[in-house]
Scaffold this active site. Sequence first.
Site, PDB file in Angstrom:
ATOM      1  NE  ARG A 180      -3.613  -0.162   2.543  1.00 49.85           N
ATOM      2  CZ  ARG A 180      -4.668   0.109   2.934  1.00 49.85           C
ATOM      3  NH1 ARG A 180      -5.754   1.116   3.093  1.00 49.85           N
ATOM      4  NH2 ARG A 180      -5.507  -1.177   3.247  1.00 49.85           N
ATOM      5  CB  THR A 222      -2.076   7.184  -3.218  1.00 49.78           C
ATOM      6  OG1 THR A 222      -1.591   6.053  -3.452  1.00 49.78           O
ATOM      7  CG2 THR A 222      -1.059   8.158  -3.912  1.00 49.78           C
ATOM      8  CG  ASP A 274      -2.983  -8.931   9.254  1.00 49.95           C
ATOM      9  OD1 ASP A 274      -2.759  -9.795   8.801  1.00 49.95           O
ATOM     10  OD2 ASP A 274      -2.523  -7.606   8.878  1.00 49.95           O
ATOM     11  CG  ASP A 325       0.087  -9.800  11.360  1.00 49.00           C
ATOM     12  OD1 ASP A 325       1.127 -10.187  10.517  1.00 49.00           O
ATOM     13  OD2 ASP A 325      -0.280  -8.742  11.680  1.00 49.00           O
TER      14      ASP A 325
HETATM   15  N1  URA Z   1      -6.966  -7.732   5.791  1.00 52.42           N
HETATM   16  C1  URA Z   1      -7.000  -8.512   6.998  1.00 52.42           C
HETATM   17  O1  URA Z   1      -6.219  -9.596   7.161  1.00 52.42           O
HETATM   18  N2  URA Z   1      -7.988  -8.493   7.838  1.00 52.42           N
HETATM   19  C2  URA Z   1      -8.964  -7.775   7.668  1.00 52.42           C
HETATM   20  O2  URA Z   1      -9.747  -7.542   8.593  1.00 52.42           O
HETATM   21  C3  URA Z   1      -8.992  -6.706   6.635  1.00 52.42           C
HETATM   22  C4  URA Z   1      -8.111  -6.829   5.562  1.00 52.42           C
END
Ligand code: URA
Length: 209
Positions: free
Chosen positions: A104, A108, A200, A203
């Site tokens: 990302r 922007t 996530d 993760d």
């Molecule tokens: N990416 C993720 O890993 N979890 C989310 O809730 C949104 C994007």
Amino acid sequence: MNRLVICDHPLIQHKLTFIRDKNTNTKDFRELVDEVATLMAYEITREMPLDTIKVQTPIMETDSKVLAGRMLGLIPILRAGLGMVEGILKLIPAAKVGHIGLSRDHDTLQPVEYYINLPTDAQNRQLIVIDPMLATGGSAIAAINSLKKRGCEQIKMMCLIAAPEGVKALHEAHPEVDIYVAALDERLNEKGYIIPGLGDAGDRMFGTN
Ligand code: URA
């Protein structure tokens, strides 16, 4: 057009509950995602076309079905998409696998492609773009833009959990891309996480944070 398939098989829903659970450890999370990916592969391949061929059984010759048409290509978006690849390959071992890496841009907030490697015959394959979380839809849209730019036309999207915002954005950008999810959640929170979601995905899959 604008097709969203919610894979609501009881086994998928059961496993998804433990994937969501914050107390599920990395090893179990990985195994559960792998299992759900296999079950979702069953759904996403449901409409694959068949040919009829002759086969000789020990008793007689008969007509029987074999897969026809385009072979598959799996395109995980790095890195969380990797966690669903093996599970799909269990059902479709002949599929080829390409990779797309997106980061990302800090200013922007738009996805920027830093890596792409596709099967040489990707244009002739039915491609499945894989990302466990369809949040804003930005990464999925960018990945599919990139595939289309390279001449790929047959594309489906596979996710574990989608937010309505991501589904809407992806449908608007690529209405012909069918989206397969295990669950459609409530919405995004102010940090861009899907709620209730699973946190996530990368993760949790790789034990980082
Ligand atoms: N990416 C993720 O890993 N979890 C989310 O809730 C949104 C994007």
